[in-house]
Design an enzyme around this catalytic site. Structure first.
Site, short mmCIF file in Angstrom:
data_model
loop_
_atom_site.label_atom_id
_atom_site.label_comp_id
_atom_site.label_asym_id
_atom_site.label_seq_id
_atom_site.Cartn_x
_atom_site.Cartn_y
_atom_site.Cartn_z
CB THR A 178 61.04 27.94 -11.49
OG1 THR A 178 61.27 29.03 -12.40
CG2 THR A 178 59.67 28.14 -10.85
CG PHE A 180 57.50 24.23 -9.52
CD1 PHE A 180 56.39 24.63 -10.24
CD2 PHE A 180 58.75 24.32 -10.11
CE1 PHE A 180 56.52 25.11 -11.53
CE2 PHE A 180 58.89 24.81 -11.40
CZ PHE A 180 57.77 25.21 -12.11
#
Length: 292
Positions: A178, A180
């Protein structure tokens, strides 16, 4: 990335969430963590005066863009000043004393549950329950102390809430990451910036998108990502979000942006910042011993 010590950093989720892990990875344990229950609350944290920065998930390598986070970014006045990418490794977590044989119910966020499909196929009697948050699921499982209940979340959540890891790497695909974004009210383009994010809107006419992208192609600027998002309140109108392998400090890139302005209705630079890969390499070099 160097920020003022004790900087307050907001994120969506409970303590122990992957977002908290990302804050610590990017900024270290000097950051003051400000968990917020929803994306809306996270994006209002700076304006509300409870945080100095916001770290928001923007995309997952398997699930794609985090659309709510992306939409709130485009609707906000915040600027991207950095990014971090972390691996997402899912654990089965129960209360102290539990074993995997005890478990009949597993709770977690729907995305986490969906990323562990093979585990549920091989444990067909286990029931899935969707919740709001991975780390919050661990908190509730540990608080209840029911050995039949377990949660799926990261190792960090198990450590934070005192849960017992019953099995590691439940994820179907270990290439699960992921990304960010670190967001602030003020723009800050570091000298080593190598990534540029922007958003623009186009007229409905043939070739509009082609003409908007030509300034970058003509100058060998790599477009790393392009995505369209609907403009809220304007049916069938779209914004285009772009990530470029570039820096706003580069003269050729500045010229390309000036050309782009001629072809779009609205252009906004979201941020010129250091990419996660470059920042990670810089952090690693601090610990490399060069032999004499």
């Amino acid at each position: 990335m160097k920020l003022h010590p004790q900087s307050r950093v907001a994120f969506q989720g409970e303590r122990g969430a992957f977002s908290e892990q990302a804050v610590l990875e990017l900024l270290g344990d000097q950051a003051v963590l400000v968990p917020r229950p929803t994306f809306e609350a996270a994006f209002s944290a700076i304006k509300d005066g409870v945080a100095d920065y916001l770290l928001a998930p923007i995309e997952n390598s398997l699930a794609g863009s985090v659309h709510r986070s992306l939409d709130l970014l485009l609707e906000s006045n915040l600027h991207i000043i950095g990014e971090v990418i972390i691996p997402i490794a899912h654990c089965l977590i129960g209360p102290p004393g539990a074993t995997i044989e005890d478990v009949s119910v597993v709770e977690s966020h729907p995305v986490a549950l969906a990323q562990c499909e093979q585990f549920f196929i091989s444990h067909s009697t286990i029931k899935r329950i969707a919740t709001e948050d991975t780390a919050g699921s661990v908190r509730e499982v540990v608080r209840a102390g029911d050995r039949k209940r377990a949660a799926i979340a990261g190792r960090h959540a198990a450590q934070f809430y005192g849960g017992k890891i019953l099995q590691e790497h439940l994820e179907d695909n270990q290439e699960n990451y992921t990304r960010f974004l670190l967001l602030a009210e003020s723009a800050n383009s570091p000298e080593d910036a190598d990534k540029l994010s922007l958003v623009f809107q186009l007229d409905h006419r043939p070739g509009a998108l082609l003409h908007a992208l030509e300034p970058f192609a003509n100058r060998n600027v790599n477009v790393m990502k392009i995505e369209s998002r609907p403009v809220h309140g304007r049916a069938w109108q779209y914004r285009f979000y772009l990530d470029l392998q570039a820096s706003s400090r580069d003269a050729e890139v500045s010229a390309a942006l000036k050309d782009l302005e001629k072809h779009v209705v609205e252009l906004r630079i979201l941020g010129s910042y250091t990419s996660a890969s470059k920042a990670s390499s810089a952090r690693s070099e601090k610990f490399v011993r060069v032999p004499k």
